[in-house]
Design an enzyme around this catalytic site. Structure first.
Site, short mmCIF file in Angstrom:
data_model
loop_
_atom_site.label_atom_id
_atom_site.label_comp_id
_atom_site.label_asym_id
_atom_site.label_seq_id
_atom_site.Cartn_x
_atom_site.Cartn_y
_atom_site.Cartn_z
CD GLU A 44 1.62 -31.65 -47.96
OE1 GLU A 44 1.02 -32.72 -47.78
OE2 GLU A 44 1.38 -30.88 -48.91
CE LYS A 83 -2.78 -36.92 -55.12
NZ LYS A 83 -1.42 -36.64 -54.67
NE ARG A 102 -6.91 -36.39 -52.56
CZ ARG A 102 -5.89 -37.06 -51.99
NH1 ARG A 102 -5.48 -36.75 -50.78
NH2 ARG A 102 -5.29 -38.03 -52.63
#
Ligand code: PMP
Length: 288
Positions: free
Chosen positions: A182, A149, A50
């Site tokens: 989320e 991220k 990721r």
């Protein structure tokens, strides 16, 4: 504590970055939050993958291979004698000029911190969390994509501030269409009958590693997994609700916006998933 910065280890008080690093000046960089349990780093490959996907999305070339990055994480754990803990992996755009152009930055910096984890209070896992929906909308895909991220977490921090003001620890963020995306640092799940539901990634959620594990464990329990668009109505009327994240693991939610979820106690299926999650962290992971 010894902190890894660009191939060297520094004492905690000497572990510093330049004020000209674009990670500080502009939030230009990426990160990962990883857990170690019982002498193993949990889902390390998934986190490293990721990190490289985030890097690709922001056109940042990480100055080392995924294998070298894996070694840097494990070496930092060893250096700090970590068996159980939290690892923060950061790649900044590096030192540049005061302008925001990333092309002026010399080289990205890689930082690995391996330390202790700060968790939600233990009674929250027993009793379940009370959360609210906040007004701050999750990032749009065509702005800072929520899958990245990135070091620029201000949008989530604004939502967290709203949660703090409301007197709760976590908050649901909706996307610009009003669907549940989320929480500020966790993915959201519902249980309805025999179904495990979570918003699709297209709703604006991070590709959570714990999210993936929860879905895998749900499948093992024989649950039907689906990823439909979810509204707050769906959340309020679910049998059970829980959040997932590397730090939070799996945490039950018993109240949302003042509406009691299910029985008002952590759900039976949520508890089974929590038990399975703990069991998995005991036996899997990259040995340190
Ligand atoms: N959503 C956001 C916005 C996050 O920052 C995180 C990580 N704390 C998560 C979800 C959970 O992802 P993971 O399970 O990979 O930790």
């Amino acid at each position: 504590m010894k902190v890894y910065i660009d191939g060297k280890f520094y004492d905690e008080d000497k572990a510093k970055v330049s004020v000209f690093d674009h990670g500080l000046l502009y939030g230009d960089g990426i990160f990962e939050g990883i857990r170690a349990y019982h002498g193993r780093v949990f889902k390390l490959k998934e986190h490293i993958d990721r990190l490289y996907y985030s890097a690709k999305a922001i056109l940042l070339t990480i100055p080392m291979s995924p294998a070298e990055m894996t070694k840097a994480v494990l070496d930092t754990c060893r250096k700090n004698k970590i068996t159980d803990g939290y690892i923060r992996l950061i790649v900044t755009r590096g030192v540049g000029t005061l302008g925001l152009n990333p092309n002026r930055c010399k080289a990205p910096s890689v930082i690995v911190i391996a330390g202790k984890i700060q968790l939600y209070p233990p009674e929250m896992y027993q009793r379940g969390m009370d959360i609210v929906t906040v007004a701050t909308t999750r990032n749009l895909h065509n702005a800072v994509n929520p899958a990245i991220k990135s070091l620029n977490y201000l949008n989530n921090i604004l939502a967290k501030i709203e949660a703090n003001i409301a007197g709760v620890e976590e908050a649901i963020m909706l996307n610009s269409d009003g669907y549940v995306a989320e929480c500020t640092g966790d993915n959201l799940f519902l249980i309805k009958g025999n179904e495990l539901l979570t918003p699709p990634l297209s709703a604006g959620a991070l590709y959570g590693i714990t999210r993936g594990v929860a879905m895998e464990l749900g499948r093992e329990l024989g649950l039907k997994i689906s990823e439909p668009n979810l509204t707050r109505y769906d959340v309020y009327n679910a049998d059970e609700c829980f959040l997932t994240g590397t730090g939070a693991e799996i945490i039950p939610v018993v109240k949302v916006d003042g509406r009691v979820i299910g029985t008002g106690q952590p759900g039976v299926i949520s508890q089974q998933l929590i038990a399975k999650y703990h069991a998995l962290t005991k036996v899997s992971g990259e040995p340190i």
